[in-house]
Design an enzyme around this catalytic site. Structure first.
Site, PDB file in Angstrom:
ATOM      1  N   PRO A   2       0.902  -1.286   0.052  1.00  0.00           N
ATOM      2  CG  PRO A   2      -0.118  -1.016   2.242  1.00  0.00           C
ATOM      3  CD  PRO A   2       1.120  -1.478   1.463  1.00  0.00           C
ATOM      4  CD  GLU A   3       3.214   3.649  -3.654  1.00  0.00           C
ATOM      5  OE1 GLU A   3       3.258   4.931  -3.934  1.00  0.00           O
ATOM      6  OE2 GLU A   3       3.721   2.924  -4.799  1.00  0.00           O
TER       7      GLU A   3
END
Length: 271
Positions: A2-3
């Site tokens: 995840p960013e």
DNA sequence: CAGCGCCCCTGCCCGC
DNA sequence: TGCGGGCAGGGGCGCT
């Protein structure tokens, strides 16, 4: 995995289901994440109402009246809402069980993620206190980036991935933003002109905002808290496209390594 | 301080 | 088909 867009997508997916709900139980199947999951979670959390689900950078907060659960998803973490009777898989390490058949389940195969507890305001936590501005907030503007980058010889790509400069720009969106801004990822941060800083700030804001709008990027298995995949991967212009033609000029996209991370760029469009 | 490289860990894909 | 090597969306930490 995840960013910032994926973390924000997760936050939006879980918040409506758990805000205002009372924690009944905390199940720890594997406490060895990046740091040991504190046992205090099990004594402090049950009986507490989750007042809000917040985010700072890639950190998520579950806020209660007596303290805050701080969650980081690392490279492979995900949070899902499941029912009480959903069997836990091999990498389902932490469950926060709520009243009303709702379980918030952390899955993290690589265990680079973290679940922490703090009884102080979360932004005072050691890991959070020194973070740079939010990329979508007002403090992140051209003048800020220009000022912070002066005198820095570090390449611009790792520079914008430094959470002390700006939070939430990970490996995918760093490459994408630099493509949109027409900037070579290897260029020294300190050599960017003021107008190019403005251009890069706009590109970072746009690519992150669009990715959030699209529900994030699903490369392998990212799903939102509600189990839906993101579809921003269709909009990626350079990331993961080494050797393929640039959508703008048809030049082959180049893949290089910068600090043990893959970087993708168009040698024609980015100077 | 800035800048780099090293890890933490599992899964998966590729080439032999 | 089996296996070793390399790589994967993060980021703190220790060393120079």
């Amino acid at each position: 995995m995840p960013e910032l867009p994926e973390v924000e997508t997760t936050r939006r997916g879980i918040a409506p289901y758990i805000e205002g709900k009372t924690v009944q139980d905390v199940v720890l199947r594997q406490r060895r994440l990046r740091w040991p999951v504190p046992a205090r979670l099990q004594s402090a959390l049950p009986g507490q109402v989750v007042i809000s689900v917040g985010r700072r950078g890639k950190y998520l907060f579950l806020c209660t009246a007596v303290g805050t659960v701080v969650i980081h998803l690392g490279m492979s973490g995900s949070l899902r809402l499941v029912g009480h009777d959903e069997p836990a898989g091999k990498h389902d390490h932490v469950d926060i069980v709520f009243a009303g058949d709702i379980v918030l389940r952390l899955r993290d195969p690589r265990r680079f993620g973290a679940v922490l507890w703090t009884s102080r305001p979360p932004l005072q936590h050691k890991l959070l206190a020194a973070l740079g501005p939010e990329p979508l907030g007002e403090a992140f503007d051209a003048e800020y980036l220009y000022r912070r980058s002066r005198g820095r010889r570090l390449a611009i790509k790792p520079f914008i991935m430094d959470s002390k400069i700006v939070v939430g720009v990970g490996n995918i969106y760093a490459s994408e933003a630099l493509f949109r801004a027409g900037i070579r990822p290897g260029m020294a941060a300190g050599r960017l002109s003021r107008p190019r800083c403005a251009c890069l700030v706009s590109a970072i804001r746009e690519v992150l905002a669009e990715a959030i709008e699209a529900g994030g990027t699903t490369l392998r298995d990212f799903v939102s808290g509600e189990g839906r995949p993101g579809y921003f991967q269709q909009a990626l212009q350079v990331y993961g496209r080494g050797g393929e033609p640039c959508e703008v000029c048809a030049t082959a996209i180049r893949q290089v390594m910068q600090g043990q991370r893959a970087t993708y760029y168009c040698p024609q469009c980015q100077r």
